[in-house]
Design a protein around this motif. Structure first.
Motif, PDB file in Angstrom:
ATOM      1  N   THR A 205       0.829  -1.219   0.000  1.00 13.59           N
ATOM      2  CA  THR A 205       0.000   0.000   0.000  1.00 13.59           C
ATOM      3  C   THR A 205       0.858   1.262   0.000  1.00 13.59           C
ATOM      4  OG1 THR A 205      -0.067   0.100   2.416  1.00 13.59           O
ATOM      5  CG2 THR A 205      -1.792  -1.184   1.341  1.00 13.59           C
ATOM      6  N   GLN A 206       2.158   1.101   0.299  1.00 11.79           N
ATOM      7  CA  GLN A 206       3.080   2.251   0.406  1.00 11.79           C
ATOM      8  C   GLN A 206       2.640   3.206   1.516  1.00 11.79           C
ATOM      9  OE1 GLN A 206       5.991   3.067  -1.892  1.00 11.79           O
ATOM     10  NE2 GLN A 206       5.839   0.854  -1.871  1.00 11.79           N
ATOM     11  N   LYS A 207       2.079   2.651   2.582  1.00 17.24           N
ATOM     12  CA  LYS A 207       1.680   3.458   3.734  1.00 17.24           C
ATOM     13  C   LYS A 207       2.190   2.820   5.008  1.00 17.24           C
ATOM     14  CE  LYS A 207      -2.530   4.926   1.404  1.00 17.24           C
ATOM     15  NZ  LYS A 207      -2.738   6.374   1.484  1.00 17.24           N
ATOM     16  N   SER A 208       2.192   3.581   6.100  1.00 21.61           N
ATOM     17  CA  SER A 208       2.658   3.077   7.383  1.00 21.61           C
ATOM     18  C   SER A 208       1.491   2.533   8.191  1.00 21.61           C
ATOM     19  CB  SER A 208       3.345   4.190   8.178  1.00 21.61           C
ATOM     20  OG  SER A 208       4.492   4.625   7.481  1.00 21.61           O
ATOM     21  N   GLU A 209       1.763   1.477   8.965  1.00 21.15           N
ATOM     22  CA  GLU A 209       0.731   0.859   9.804  1.00 21.15           C
ATOM     23  C   GLU A 209       1.290   0.624  11.197  1.00 21.15           C
ATOM     24  OE1 GLU A 209      -1.040  -2.627   8.049  1.00 21.15           O
ATOM     25  OE2 GLU A 209      -0.817  -1.825   6.036  1.00 21.15           O
ATOM     26  N   LYS A 210       0.406   0.551  12.175  1.00 19.00           N
ATOM     27  CA  LYS A 210       0.839   0.307  13.549  1.00 19.00           C
ATOM     28  C   LYS A 210      -0.271  -0.330  14.363  1.00 19.00           C
ATOM     29  CE  LYS A 210       0.922   3.613  16.611  1.00 19.00           C
ATOM     30  NZ  LYS A 210      -0.212   3.119  17.385  1.00 19.00           N
ATOM     31  N   CYS A 211       0.088  -0.745  15.561  1.00 18.27           N
ATOM     32  CA  CYS A 211      -0.883  -1.253  16.539  1.00 18.27           C
ATOM     33  C   CYS A 211      -2.017  -0.261  16.712  1.00 18.27           C
ATOM     34  CB  CYS A 211      -0.157  -1.458  17.879  1.00 18.27           C
ATOM     35  SG  CYS A 211      -1.210  -1.463  19.359  1.00 18.27           S
ATOM     36  N   ILE A 212      -3.250  -0.748  16.606  1.00 16.99           N
ATOM     37  CA  ILE A 212      -4.407   0.143  16.775  1.00 16.99           C
ATOM     38  C   ILE A 212      -5.061  -0.073  18.141  1.00 16.99           C
ATOM     39  CG2 ILE A 212      -4.798   0.317  14.287  1.00 16.99           C
ATOM     40  CD1 ILE A 212      -7.154  -1.663  14.673  1.00 16.99           C
ATOM     41  N   GLU A 213      -4.340  -0.767  19.024  1.00 15.04           N
ATOM     42  CA  GLU A 213      -4.827  -1.055  20.381  1.00 15.04           C
ATOM     43  C   GLU A 213      -6.218  -1.692  20.325  1.00 15.04           C
ATOM     44  OE1 GLU A 213      -2.849  -0.992  22.742  1.00 15.04           O
ATOM     45  OE2 GLU A 213      -3.805  -0.583  24.667  1.00 15.04           O
ATOM     46  N   CYS A 214      -6.452  -2.464  19.251  1.00  9.19           N
ATOM     47  CA  CYS A 214      -7.754  -3.119  19.066  1.00  9.19           C
ATOM     48  C   CYS A 214      -8.916  -2.153  19.319  1.00  9.19           C
ATOM     49  CB  CYS A 214      -7.879  -4.339  19.980  1.00  9.19           C
ATOM     50  SG  CYS A 214      -6.842  -5.729  19.540  1.00  9.19           S
ATOM     51  N   PHE A 215      -8.843  -0.926  18.761  1.00 11.07           N
ATOM     52  CA  PHE A 215      -9.863   0.063  19.134  1.00 11.07           C
ATOM     53  C   PHE A 215     -11.297  -0.358  18.797  1.00 11.07           C
ATOM     54  CE2 PHE A 215      -9.124   1.693  14.838  1.00 11.07           C
ATOM     55  CZ  PHE A 215     -10.394   2.057  14.427  1.00 11.07           C
ATOM     56  N   PRO A 216     -11.522  -1.163  17.723  1.00 10.97           N
ATOM     57  CA  PRO A 216     -12.913  -1.579  17.511  1.00 10.97           C
ATOM     58  C   PRO A 216     -13.429  -2.476  18.647  1.00 10.97           C
ATOM     59  CG  PRO A 216     -11.608  -1.862  15.515  1.00 10.97           C
ATOM     60  CD  PRO A 216     -10.647  -1.606  16.633  1.00 10.97           C
ATOM     61  N   ARG A 217     -12.525  -3.195  19.314  1.00  8.05           N
ATOM     62  CA  ARG A 217     -12.915  -3.990  20.489  1.00  8.05           C
ATOM     63  C   ARG A 217     -13.071  -3.075  21.692  1.00  8.05           C
ATOM     64  NH1 ARG A 217     -10.329  -9.735  20.470  1.00  8.05           N
ATOM     65  NH2 ARG A 217     -10.141  -9.415  22.707  1.00  8.05           N
ATOM     66  N   VAL A 218     -12.071  -2.219  21.889  1.00  2.70           N
ATOM     67  CA  VAL A 218     -12.096  -1.319  23.055  1.00  2.70           C
ATOM     68  C   VAL A 218     -13.396  -0.500  23.058  1.00  2.70           C
ATOM     69  CG1 VAL A 218     -10.963   0.743  24.015  1.00  2.70           C
ATOM     70  CG2 VAL A 218      -9.586  -1.238  23.307  1.00  2.70           C
ATOM     71  N   GLY A 342      -9.661  -3.653  33.950  1.00  3.75           N
ATOM     72  CA  GLY A 342     -10.169  -2.301  34.176  1.00  3.75           C
ATOM     73  C   GLY A 342     -11.554  -2.047  33.607  1.00  3.75           C
ATOM     74  N   GLY A 343     -12.404  -3.039  33.682  1.00  2.91           N
ATOM     75  CA  GLY A 343     -13.781  -2.872  33.194  1.00  2.91           C
ATOM     76  C   GLY A 343     -13.954  -3.251  31.727  1.00  2.91           C
ATOM     77  N   PHE A 344     -12.872  -3.483  31.000  1.00  3.62           N
ATOM     78  CA  PHE A 344     -12.983  -3.901  29.589  1.00  3.62           C
ATOM     79  C   PHE A 344     -13.137  -5.429  29.561  1.00  3.62           C
ATOM     80  CE2 PHE A 344     -11.166   0.252  29.393  1.00  3.62           C
ATOM     81  CZ  PHE A 344     -11.737   0.822  28.268  1.00  3.62           C
ATOM     82  N   THR A 345     -14.292  -5.859  30.022  1.00  2.00           N
ATOM     83  CA  THR A 345     -14.492  -7.277  30.311  1.00  2.00           C
ATOM     84  C   THR A 345     -15.373  -7.984  29.290  1.00  2.00           C
ATOM     85  OG1 THR A 345     -16.275  -6.619  31.765  1.00  2.00           O
ATOM     86  CG2 THR A 345     -14.145  -7.062  32.798  1.00  2.00           C
ATOM     87  N   GLY A 346     -15.736  -7.278  28.215  1.00  2.00           N
ATOM     88  CA  GLY A 346     -16.591  -7.910  27.206  1.00  2.00           C
ATOM     89  C   GLY A 346     -15.908  -9.109  26.574  1.00  2.00           C
ATOM     90  N   ASP A 347     -16.725 -10.051  26.125  1.00  2.00           N
ATOM     91  CA  ASP A 347     -16.197 -11.243  25.457  1.00  2.00           C
ATOM     92  C   ASP A 347     -16.421 -11.083  23.957  1.00  2.00           C
ATOM     93  OD1 ASP A 347     -15.815 -13.740  24.282  1.00  2.00           O
ATOM     94  OD2 ASP A 347     -16.440 -14.815  26.090  1.00  2.00           O
ATOM     95  N   PRO A 348     -15.370 -11.118  23.153  1.00  2.00           N
ATOM     96  CA  PRO A 348     -15.556 -10.908  21.716  1.00  2.00           C
ATOM     97  C   PRO A 348     -16.421 -11.974  21.064  1.00  2.00           C
ATOM     98  CG  PRO A 348     -13.318 -11.652  22.199  1.00  2.00           C
ATOM     99  CD  PRO A 348     -13.968 -11.366  23.516  1.00  2.00           C
ATOM    100  N   ALA A 349     -16.587 -13.126  21.743  1.00  2.00           N
ATOM    101  CA  ALA A 349     -17.401 -14.197  21.166  1.00  2.00           C
ATOM    102  C   ALA A 349     -18.886 -14.018  21.511  1.00  2.00           C
ATOM    103  CB  ALA A 349     -16.926 -15.554  21.677  1.00  2.00           C
ATOM    104  N   HIS A 350     -19.161 -13.072  22.456  1.00  2.00           N
ATOM    105  CA  HIS A 350     -20.542 -12.876  22.875  1.00  2.00           C
ATOM    106  C   HIS A 350     -21.041 -11.500  22.439  1.00  2.00           C
ATOM    107  CE1 HIS A 350     -19.553 -15.949  26.262  1.00  2.00           C
ATOM    108  NE2 HIS A 350     -19.828 -16.539  25.114  1.00  2.00           N
ATOM    109  N   ARG A 351     -22.127 -11.050  23.024  1.00  2.00           N
ATOM    110  CA  ARG A 351     -22.648  -9.736  22.689  1.00  2.00           C
ATOM    111  C   ARG A 351     -21.714  -8.671  23.251  1.00  2.00           C
ATOM    112  NH1 ARG A 351     -27.242 -12.208  24.556  1.00  2.00           N
ATOM    113  NH2 ARG A 351     -27.098 -11.071  26.526  1.00  2.00           N
TER     114      ARG A 351
END
Ligand code: SF4
Ligand code: SF4
Length: 357
Positions: A205-218, A342-351
């Motif tokens: 892609t000729q662009k830079s990429e990095k860790c996104i701290e899983c923001f869609p999960r967060v 720290g309260g980020f206790t959601g399960d990605p396999a569940h709701r």
């Protein structure tokens, strides 16, 4: 990207709150579950083969990318320190394959054995975690330390500072550092500027990429994959200012979690509980009252606070052994797994947001 601010550098570099990770190096197994959890989610696309936003290497060692500490970046006082980009081979080169064809189809099975080959068809001479468990020290006191790393989502991010397009920014709400792919034009100044070499260039892609701290999960109350999937229960997550959370308690209250290379000046937000050391042996095999891991090495990694932290850890372990309770040891042991996020206790396999008991 869900949030893409423009404006002054000072705006792009600040946030109201800060998410942070604490990693207890006494518990990391170097199992690479964090590496694989991240790789499977975020860097499977073309051009990302060499990228490991989460990675674990051994200290002392060349690390990943190779000799990243020697490539500069960060700050010297208020001034940016010049840096360089790693080459593709410093990440271990491109995709690799085995010589299956030669062994199984070309009738060479009696003469050739299965062998890993680089993208140029030659056996590799360097790779990710190439020096795993080689370690340092001399007989009878060899040692190594497992060091998991990812972007530190720094409070003074040199990458944001260096980008001439204003393509990198901290999310105002939680301090996550992101690269707007539409604005990035692939200058790679960010890679030079990051002293942890936590930004990767995508040659497709000729662009830079990095860790996104899983923001869609967060954003759905789910901890980043590297932290949640850690089978060693070595990782804690949450807001630095959440006084009820593990991160605040370990970093601010107990002050036993320290940033990696604080002298780089970027104010990183991944913190490490430094490792306690096994006792050293004398040449006759008798135990000495000395640490096997050299204190100088730990101080080089985590700064001058290490001796104080180790003293605190030892005192709290002694208390616990004597039958008293220790809040610190309870936090680090973490009997209830989900309490460490720290309260980020959601399960990605569940709701979204559902707590997995
Ligand atoms: S670790 Fe590097 S890429 Fe991550 S925020 Fe800090 S300077 Fe930027
Ligand atoms: S998953 Fe946890 S224990 Fe395994 S390497 Fe990563 S930090 Fe260490």
């Amino acid at each position: 990207m869900t949030y893409s601010p423009a404006g002054k550098k000072s705006t792009l570099m600040t946030s109201r709150r800060q998410l942070a990770t604490v990693i207890d190096l006494n518990k990391c197994l170097a199992c690479q579950t964090c590496t694989v959890a991240c790789k499977g989610l975020w860097t499977k696309h073309p051009g990302a083969e060499h990228m490991r936003f989460a990675n674990v290497t051994n200290e002392p060692g060349a690390g990943y990318p190779r000799q990243w500490r020697k490539l500069g970046g960060g700050y010297e006082g208020a001034k940016p320190r010049p840096g360089r980009c790693p080459s593709l081979s410093d990440y271990g080169g491109g995709p690799r394959r085995f010589n299956h064809e030669q062994v199984t189809r070309q009738g060479a099975g009696q003469r050739a054995h299965l062998q890993l080959l680089d993208s140029d068809g030659e056996p590799p001479t360097w790779g990710y975690n190439w020096d795993e468990e080689v370690g340092g020290g001399a007989w009878p006191n060899p040692y190594y330390i497992n060091l998991p790393r990812k972007c530190n989502h720094c409070s003074k991010p040199a990458c944001v500072d260096a980008c001439p397009k204003g393509a990198i920014y901290k999310r105002e709400s939680d301090g996550i550092v992101l690269i707007d792919q539409d604005r990035c034009s692939g200058h790679r100044f960010c890679i030079e500027a990051c002293p942890y070499k936590a930004i990767y260039f995508n040659p497709v892609t000729q662009k830079s990429e990095k860790c996104i701290e899983c923001f869609p999960r967060v954003d759905q109350g789910i901890a980043p994959a590297c932290n949640r999937q850690c089978i060693g229960r070595a990782r804690h997550y949450g807001y630095l200012d959440d006084e009820s959370g593990d991160v605040y308690k370990l970093v601010e209250q107990w002050r036993v979690a320290l940033p990696l290379h604080p002298e780089y000046g970027t104010l990183p937000n991944v913190f490490y509980v430094p490792p306690l050391s096994p006792q050293a042996f004398d040449p006759d095999g008798k135990l000495l009252d000395e640490m096997r891991i050299p204190m100088e090495h730990l101080v080089e990694l985590f700064g001058a606070e290490v001796p104080r932290v180790l003293t605190t850890l030892q005192a709290e372990i002694a208390k616990q052994k004597a039958g008293e309770s220790s809040e610190l040891i309870d936090l680090l042991v973490g009997r209830v797994w989900l309490d460490r996020f720290g309260g980020f206790t959601g399960d990605p396999a569940h709701r979204p947001g559902e707590r997995d008991e």
